[in-house]
Write an enzyme that holds these catalytic residues in place. Structure first.
Site, PDB file in Angstrom:
ATOM      1  N   ARG A 238      -3.238 -36.786 -25.111  1.00  0.00           N
ATOM      2  CA  ARG A 238      -4.333 -37.547 -24.511  1.00  0.00           C
ATOM      3  C   ARG A 238      -5.632 -36.758 -24.511  1.00  0.00           C
ATOM      4  O   ARG A 238      -6.669 -37.270 -24.103  1.00  0.00           O
ATOM      5  CB  ARG A 238      -3.943 -37.967 -23.093  1.00  0.00           C
TER       6      ARG A 238
ATOM      7  N   HIS B 174       6.912 -45.944 -22.740  1.00  0.00           N
ATOM      8  CA  HIS B 174       7.631 -46.171 -23.996  1.00  0.00           C
ATOM      9  C   HIS B 174       7.361 -47.546 -24.588  1.00  0.00           C
ATOM     10  O   HIS B 174       7.110 -47.680 -25.795  1.00  0.00           O
ATOM     11  CB  HIS B 174       9.134 -45.990 -23.785  1.00  0.00           C
TER      12      HIS B 174
ATOM     13  N   LYS C  34      15.079 -41.392 -24.966  1.00  0.00           N
ATOM     14  CA  LYS C  34      15.745 -42.161 -23.919  1.00  0.00           C
ATOM     15  C   LYS C  34      15.133 -41.750 -22.567  1.00  0.00           C
ATOM     16  O   LYS C  34      14.555 -40.659 -22.465  1.00  0.00           O
ATOM     17  CB  LYS C  34      17.263 -41.928 -23.972  1.00  0.00           C
TER      18      LYS C  34
ATOM     19  N   ASP D 241      16.494 -40.788 -16.203  1.00  0.00           N
ATOM     20  CA  ASP D 241      16.371 -39.441 -16.754  1.00  0.00           C
ATOM     21  C   ASP D 241      17.702 -38.933 -17.298  1.00  0.00           C
ATOM     22  O   ASP D 241      17.786 -38.518 -18.455  1.00  0.00           O
ATOM     23  CB  ASP D 241      15.833 -38.481 -15.700  1.00  0.00           C
TER      24      ASP D 241
END
Length: 325
Positions: free
Chosen positions: A36, A78, A96, A175
């Protein structure tokens, strides 16, 4: 396609692991990285020998020289990041948990099919070579009919504020709970009959500890995960004739096959590098072959795991702030 040019979206710890692995593989082309801010992208690129660095995610999506992008942003991003990349014609390997819910995952795979691009969840456990041996043992009936699967995984961290951040879809379930649920599905199948769960929520409004029970026919999976408690990473599969002990089930290099009345047999399959290399190779193989999904880690499997996690969250009233809008 002579070479597949990778872009990396984000520069956090998991992105660093990916870049280090790709460099060690020797035949992977890391073309660009985006953060970013340009300074973070430059520092990452310098560390891993990447020529092109972008100061925004949008710039990476617009880079015509990038073929496939590894998405390593927080869970909460995501979906939007993958939509942006798919619409730009990029193939995608996404960390994931794939999205925050099953509906988002279904939309991603449908969008990728429309655009004709490859998308896969980076659930590296599925690609670990030892699991091919384990699957063969189970398919041959060596442990008999499976009756129970167990998995546990817990760790402590100084970054709890980041790990539990509800705005980032934080908490144990997305997580690391995904590892335990994914493992259970690998052993029993992805269409569970029932899902029961209890979560301990923290002051951030996310889950610190998870206990999940899945049932498939005559078999049950008992799963426990936590952030804030040390729990050895261990999985096991118990059958009517014996069982498999799988230390470090999320990325195992050895397992123990114990058949009743026989000496235990150790199954061993060392990594070439660190285990991440196998999902990278699978993604490249699919892109080269023109496949939109991997046959080893399908979109249907990703969506099935997301549905289980949706069910767990519904049962415990776990809703992220951005889902209330």
């Amino acid at each position: 396609m002579d070479k597949i040019r990778w872009g990396i979206l984000s520069t956090g710890t998991i992105a660093q692991n990916f870049a280090a692995t790709a460099r060690a593989m020797g035949d992977i082309t890391l073309h660009a990285v985006a953060s970013r801010g340009k300074a973070a992208a430059d520092a990452f690129a310098d560390a891993y020998g990447i020529a092109v660095r972008h100061g925004s995610y949008e710039a990476l999506a617009a880079d015509p020289d990038v073929d496939i992008v590894y998405v390593a942003t927080p869970h909460s991003r995501h979906y939007e990041d993958m939509i942006m990349l798919i619409d730009a014609g990029k193939h995608v390997l996404c960390e994931k948990s794939f999205t925050t819910d099953a509906a988002q995952a279904e939309e991603i795979f449908a969008r990728a099919k429309e655009r004709g691009v490859f998308v896969m969840e980076a659930f590296w456990t599925k690609f670990i070579p030892l699991y091919r041996q384990i699957e063969k043992v189970i398919a041959e009936g060596k442990i008999g009919e499976i009756r129970m699967v167990t998995a546990q995984y817990g760790y402590t961290t100084a970054r709890e504020a980041r790990k539990f951040d509800a705005q980032l879809a934080g908490g144990t379930l997305l997580d690391i709970g995904v590892y335990a649920i994914g493992f259970a599905c690998m052993m029993l199948g992805y269409d569970m009959d029932t899902v029961k769960s209890q979560l301990i929520l923290n002051s951030a409004g996310t889950d610190a500890m998870d206990a999940v029970t899945l049932r498939k026919g005559a078999a049950i999976a008992q799963l426990a995960c936590a952030i804030g408690a040390q729990m050895p990473v261990h999985g096991a599969v118990y059958g009517t004739r014996g069982h498999l002990d799988i230390p470090e089930f999320k990325n195992p290099q050895r397992a123990m096959l114990c058949i009743d009345g026989q000496e235990p047999v150790e199954l061993v399959q060392p990594f070439e590098i660190n285990g991440y290399e196998y999902e990278i190779r699978e993604a490249e193989a699919c892109v080269r072959a023109g496949r939109l999904q991997s046959s080893l880690m399908t979109g249907e499997q990703t969506v099935a795991v997301m549905r289980i996690m949706d069910d767990v969250r519904r049962q415990n009233g776990l809703v992220f702030p951005f889902e209330r809008r």
